[in-house]
Design an enzyme around this catalytic site. Sequence first.
Site, PDB file in Angstrom:
ATOM      1  N   HIS A   1       0.833  -1.210   0.000  1.00  0.00           N
ATOM      2  CA  HIS A   1       0.000   0.000   0.000  1.00  0.00           C
ATOM      3  C   HIS A   1       0.867   1.260   0.000  1.00  0.00           C
ATOM      4  CE1 HIS A   1      -2.924  -2.796   2.173  1.00  0.00           C
ATOM      5  NE2 HIS A   1      -3.653  -2.336   1.179  1.00  0.00           N
TER       6      HIS A   1
ATOM      7  N   LYS B   1      -1.411  -4.396  -8.786  1.00  0.00           N
ATOM      8  CA  LYS B   1      -1.697  -5.460  -9.755  1.00  0.00           C
ATOM      9  C   LYS B   1      -1.951  -6.802  -9.076  1.00  0.00           C
ATOM     10  CE  LYS B   1       0.794  -4.134 -13.937  1.00  0.00           C
ATOM     11  NZ  LYS B   1       1.792  -4.684 -14.876  1.00  0.00           N
TER      12      LYS B   1
END
Length: 274
Positions: A33, A145
């Site tokens: 993150h 992704k």
Amino acid sequence: MQIIHTLAELREQLAPFRHPAVVPTMGNLHDGHIALVRRARPLGDVTVATIFVNRLQFAPHEDFDSYPRTLQADCEKLAAAGCDLVFAPSEQELYPQAQTFKVHPPAALADTLEGHFRPGFFTGVCTVVMKLLACTQARSAVFGKKDYQQLMVIREMVQQFAMPVDIVGIETHRSGDGLALSSRNGYLSAGERSQAAQLSEVLSSVAQALRAGDIDFPSLEVDALQNLAAKGWKPDYVAIRRQTDLQTPQPGDALVVLGAARLGNTRLIDNLEV
Ligand code: PAF
């Protein structure tokens, strides 16, 4: 860094900015993150992270209640990464009435793979992402992704609704042994954690076979499922798909190998582009 819980304050704080770059999250942040936040920073004139555990994308039997909520630790990490503003609304704030308007993504893209095993998941994701992008007036938004299908569904949503947002995807962050970083890794016992990289290893061996020219996709998928099952996993799917739209590939297509499997009570997903 400002931490904001209401829409009114969010609008007031964002009013001077023309190009918010936004990282939507459900919190319990890890280095993956934080990489999204670092990627977002040069994309806009203000960097916003949202933290919201979105009930709409969880089935009743899933881990909505136990999903880790670690706002203070998350905010410390975000501040250190140079995030300007955190929007962490309550459920009451984001969904003050039942969210009966929803975004239903097309079945061909959203009812396969994750959507097959988690019916309604992408409707929940699209609905909240649409709402968060609207609330933050995002001009760029960054996603990982690791959630490959999610990224594709969001890209398609933004494109079809002509939303003025650039969707940016970044590579999966992995631990040293190859395990894709995920908040759900925290559910793994020590024994399970030592086994968890097997999912990426199995996907890697499929990717290697594809690179070596093997085009018997069904056999490669079945072998991978058996391999995982033999190691004690309960696989949902291992699938070789076309990168552009996640449909069954034709010769010459760029490929991605996607997998989801349960280790004990923890469901992990991963993928590798070939
Ligand atoms: O990937 C996630 O963390 C969530 O699905 C998202 C995009 C923040 C929507 O709740």
